[in-house]
Design an enzyme around this catalytic site. Structure first.
Site, short mmCIF file in Angstrom:
data_model
loop_
_atom_site.label_atom_id
_atom_site.label_comp_id
_atom_site.label_asym_id
_atom_site.label_seq_id
_atom_site.Cartn_x
_atom_site.Cartn_y
_atom_site.Cartn_z
CG ASP A 96 -6.00 -5.30 2.44
OD1 ASP A 96 -6.50 -6.38 2.79
OD2 ASP A 96 -6.03 -4.88 1.28
CB SER A 116 -0.93 -0.07 1.21
OG SER A 116 -1.83 0.98 1.21
CG HIS A 126 -4.42 -0.77 -1.09
ND1 HIS A 126 -4.17 -0.93 0.24
CD2 HIS A 126 -5.03 -1.91 -1.49
CE1 HIS A 126 -4.61 -2.10 0.64
NE2 HIS A 126 -5.13 -2.72 -0.39
#
Lengths: 189, 289
Positions: free
Chosen positions: A132, A12, A39
């Site tokens: 996540d 991310s 992400h």
């Protein structure tokens, strides 16, 4: 572990820089597909593919639904969709609700990949500012796969690798520079 | 994928039994759904309904008939946004509606309308093009719960700003807020927008064509279907569409491998906008008894 058949990678915040270093260090003869969920916040995955293709030793493409994960190719999850894998190794997409505020979610990709490749899967969690990926990595390990986590101290954002270590643990916890050489050693004949 | 001396894992067996029970008990066939997402959804249903395991959920499915609406809702396509992928709605506005305008009556089939966000987006497009008075939107979904919410047209204001941006990016002529009233954290779409909408339950797995349409929208629904079911749906859309009618799918869908894709030619490959070819389409044979 079994001979690896696939690698999944999640990252991310700080992920773009981390992926550049990882993909530049891979052995171009890598026989496994490498599937990435990042992400990036970017609207399109095309730009990310292009940026990474410049430095990667392997081709970098968007993961297309109903087409197989191919060995020696880096597949990126499209933005706005969860990326999953079916038993035949083909990709599937979903617009189910966000998981950990994310779509694509690393947990979703890792969970689906773990069901398919089980002991023959390597999961890699890199830098990121949320959690996540931790549950997904746990599923990878429960199915007998191998977990690699970037050392939190070495990561641009520590939260994601730290959560992965706390929840799933890891078979290898290494600095970013060491991830590609480790994958080459585990994966190349 | 991994060579299977260890056989099918117990959870996959549980999902298979669940699907079989759903079919035998309630007549809904989910066997054509793509397994990876289906498994996730069944797993989540078991969690949400506090069933402990998928097997326990299957037990409840068998013995609690009132559970069916919740099961269907959990298994069908859940969420969308207004004007999701604005570029698509811009092309509908600029290229498709002017063609539809040449028909005296316009029929649009929105297959898998979920909670209705795209139905209202479409109604707004038609309204602004001056076509809505002679249009009919058939909004269908598998889930009665979703249809009910679609008909109510009440949504959380949480996404309202994003939806307004989408609307503008899609070439909206006014302000999206002109079409709804907001109170507390809810917004309610103008009921006039659904004056020409017919909401109906329709199952893409088993039901047939019910209207002749100039445009079929089915975005991010077929992604949940395995290849044969995807192919069936494309055949169904081809049968429903007039020659030269338009089909709009989700932006990341791929139909190239489906044999029924031959009924369509691509108008805008990136936006997954297609047009039905002029050649005749043989009607699907009824399923074997």
């Amino acid at each position: 572990m079994k001979k690896p058949e696939a690698i999944v990678v999640g990252c991310s915040a700080g992920g773009l820089e981390a992926l550049k270093i990882l993909l530049a260090g891979l052995d171009p003869r890598l026989p496994q597909p490498l599937v990435v969920c990042s992400h990036t916040g970017a609207d399109t995955v095309e730009l990310l593919c292009e940026l990474l293709a410049r430095v990667s030793t392997l081709p970098v493409v968007e993961a297309i639904e109903r087409t197989p994960a191919r060995g020696g190719v880096v597949h990126l999850a499209p933005s706005g969709y969860h990326l999953l894998v079916e038993d035949d190794g083909c990709f599937a997409l979903s617009t189910d609700p966000r998981v950990s505020h994310s779509r694509p979610s690393i947990d979703v990709l890792f969970g689906a990949a773990a069901d398919v490749w089980r002991q023959a899967l390597i999961g890699v969690v890199l830098t990121g500012a949320n959690t996540d990926g931790a549950k997904g990595l746990l599923q990878v390990r429960r199915q007998g796969g191998c977990a690699i986590v970037q050392c939190p101290a070495d990561a641009m954002a520590k939260a994601m690798p730290q959560a992965a270590l706390d929840i799933a643990g890891a078979d290898y916890c290494v600095p970013l520079d060491a991830v590609a050489p480790l994958l080459n050693r585990l994966c190349c004949p | 994928m991994s060579d299977g001396d260890d056989g099918l894992d117990p959870e996959s067996i549980e999902v298979e039994l669940f699907v079989r029970a759903m079919q035998l008990r309630h007549g809904y066939d989910f066997s054509g759904y793509a397994p990876a997402s289906l498994k996730r959804r069944v797993r989540q249903l078991a969690l949400r309904l506090e069933s402990g395991s998928i097997s326990a959920l299957t037990g409840r499915l068998l013995h609690e008939p009132t559970l069916l609406p919740q099961l269907l809702e959990g298994l069908s396509v859940p969420v969308s946004d207004m004007f999701r992928d604005p570029a698509v709605f811009r092309v509908l506005r600029e290229q498709v509606l002017p063609v539809l305008a040449s028909y005296p009556h316009i029929n649009i089939w929105q297959a898998g309308c979920a909670n209705g966000e795209e139905v209202y987006s479409l109604a707004i497009l038609l309204e602004e093009a001056g076509l809505y008075a002679r249009s009919r939107i058939y909004a269908t979904d598998l889930s009665a719960g979703a249809l009910q919410r679609a008909e109510e047209g009440i949504y959380s204001t949480r996404e309202a700003r994003q939806w307004s941006r989408n609307y503008q990016a899609a070439g909206g002529k006014h302000s999206l807020a002109d079409y709804y009233s907001a109170r507390y954290d809810l917004l309610k779409l103008d009921r006039r927008l659904r004056r020409n909408v017919t909401f109906a339950q329709h199952n893409l797995v088993s039901d047939k064509v019910f209207c002749e349409a100039q445009l079929v929208l089915c975005r991010n629904v077929l992604i949940y279907f395995s290849n044969p079911l995807q192919d069936r749906c494309l055949q169904l859309f081809g049968e429903s569409l007039v020659r030269g009618g338009f089909l709009c799918l989700g932006m990341r869908e791929s139909i190239d491998a489906a044999s029924s894709a031959r009924h369509f030619k691509s108008i805008d490959a990136g936006l997954r906008l297609y047009q039905r070819n002029p050649d005749a389409i043989a009607t699907m044979r009824p399923p074997a008894p």
